[in-house]
Design an enzyme around this catalytic site. Structure first.
Site, mmCIF file in Angstrom:
data_model
loop_
_atom_site.group_PDB
_atom_site.id
_atom_site.type_symbol
_atom_site.label_atom_id
_atom_site.label_comp_id
_atom_site.label_asym_id
_atom_site.label_seq_id
_atom_site.Cartn_x
_atom_site.Cartn_y
_atom_site.Cartn_z
ATOM 1 N N ASN A 13 103.733 -58.334 9.740
ATOM 2 C CA ASN A 13 103.112 -58.367 11.071
ATOM 3 C C ASN A 13 103.827 -59.320 12.029
ATOM 4 O O ASN A 13 103.203 -59.996 12.841
ATOM 5 C CB ASN A 13 101.624 -58.752 10.962
ATOM 6 C CG ASN A 13 100.860 -58.424 12.237
ATOM 7 O OD1 ASN A 13 101.168 -57.455 12.926
ATOM 8 N ND2 ASN A 13 99.855 -59.231 12.572
ATOM 9 N N GLY A 15 106.692 -58.052 13.779
ATOM 10 C CA GLY A 15 107.181 -57.209 14.863
ATOM 11 C C GLY A 15 108.400 -56.373 14.519
ATOM 12 O O GLY A 15 109.200 -56.042 15.403
ATOM 13 N N THR A 17 108.569 -53.130 13.565
ATOM 14 C CA THR A 17 108.526 -51.793 14.171
ATOM 15 C C THR A 17 108.711 -51.881 15.684
ATOM 16 O O THR A 17 109.441 -51.076 16.277
ATOM 17 C CB THR A 17 107.192 -51.105 13.830
ATOM 18 O OG1 THR A 17 107.051 -51.023 12.402
ATOM 19 C CG2 THR A 17 107.143 -49.701 14.412
ATOM 20 N N HIS A 18 108.064 -52.838 16.320
ATOM 21 C CA HIS A 18 108.248 -53.067 17.757
ATOM 22 C C HIS A 18 109.723 -53.292 18.075
ATOM 23 O O HIS A 18 110.278 -52.688 19.005
ATOM 24 C CB HIS A 18 107.422 -54.276 18.187
ATOM 25 C CG HIS A 18 107.721 -54.774 19.566
ATOM 26 N ND1 HIS A 18 107.366 -54.086 20.706
ATOM 27 C CD2 HIS A 18 108.355 -55.915 19.990
ATOM 28 C CE1 HIS A 18 107.767 -54.764 21.777
ATOM 29 N NE2 HIS A 18 108.362 -55.864 21.363
ATOM 30 N N LYS A 38 112.558 -45.571 6.965
ATOM 31 C CA LYS A 38 111.617 -46.542 6.397
ATOM 32 C C LYS A 38 111.486 -46.182 4.919
ATOM 33 O O LYS A 38 110.621 -45.391 4.533
ATOM 34 C CB LYS A 38 110.266 -46.457 7.113
ATOM 35 C CG LYS A 38 109.182 -47.374 6.567
ATOM 36 C CD LYS A 38 109.155 -48.710 7.245
ATOM 37 C CE LYS A 38 107.959 -49.539 6.747
ATOM 38 N NZ LYS A 38 107.922 -50.876 7.350
#
Length: 217
Positions: A13, A15, A17-18, A38
């Site tokens: 968490n 970031g 993917t962002h 992925k």
């Protein structure tokens, strides 16, 4: 073989993917056709959400990817939101399973962004960690780190692991709106320690070029 970039982070968490979605835009603007991969996603219910986000974002810029399926993009999916070792009950994962899906993606792109799961030392099975995927794919690593208090320790620990493994890498800081103390509590040391500090939202184009330079060197 396409240029390979392995996106990892100092923790979950943070970031990844962002950041990967911003890299898709940056590389596409430079004229590259971009693919995404992925290899492992945990915490999958109806579909792999991170892999789906990546796939949809990449297809906007590279329509050739529409010939693939989400299963190609995320070949290993586990329901439990945990490290692959735990989600797969400690069973051995053969990395060669990732090769055929990657070959299909690479046939359609110049650059493939490979997103890991969690951080570098997340266990995949009893013998391998997430960092071993970067080595297996012969990829340049983008380490995504956070900007809240503690980022110095977390960043340096991950950098040490990459340096000890002799893997090429670039570091990007994913600063969020709530990270209001970064400028005063962390940035002074980071500016002292490193010649350049890249921020994901501000410097993604520079990060993309730095990754290309690392691959070429």
């Amino acid at each position: 073989m396409s240029k390979r970039i392995f996106v990892t982070a100092t923790n979950t968490n943070i970031g990844k993917t962002h950041t990967s979605k911003l890299l898709i835009q940056a590389f596409s603007a430079l004229g590259f056709s971009v693919g995404v991969y992925k290899p492992i996603e945990t915490g999958v219910k109806d579909f792999p959400s991170d892999g789906s986000e990546l796939f949809n974002a990449a297809c906007i810029h590279n329509s050739a990817l529409l010939s693939l399926t989400l299963q190609n993009i995320v070949p290993l999916q586990f329901t439990l939101p945990a490290a692959p070792f735990v989600a797969n009950r400690g069973r051995k994962i053969d990395f060669t399973l990732f090769d055929s899906a990657l070959a299909k993606i690479e046939a359609l792109c110049d650059i493939v962004i490979i997103e890991g799961a969690g951080g570098l030392m997340v266990p995949i099975d009893s013998e391998t960690m997430m960092i071993d995927l970067a080595r297996y794919f012969n990829a340049t690593t983008l380490l995504v780190t956070h900007c809240n208090l503690g980022c110095i320790n977390d960043t340096l620990l991950s950098i040490n692991v990459l340096e000890e493994s002799k893997l090429p890498f670039v570091v990007g800081f994913n600063c969020r709106a709530e990270d209001t103390s970064f400028e005063t509590t962390s940035l002074p040391y980071l500016n002292y320690r490193f010649p350049s500090i890249y921020r994901i939202d501000q410097d993604i184009d520079t990060i993309a070029k730095a990754l290309l330079d690392t691959i070429s060197s």
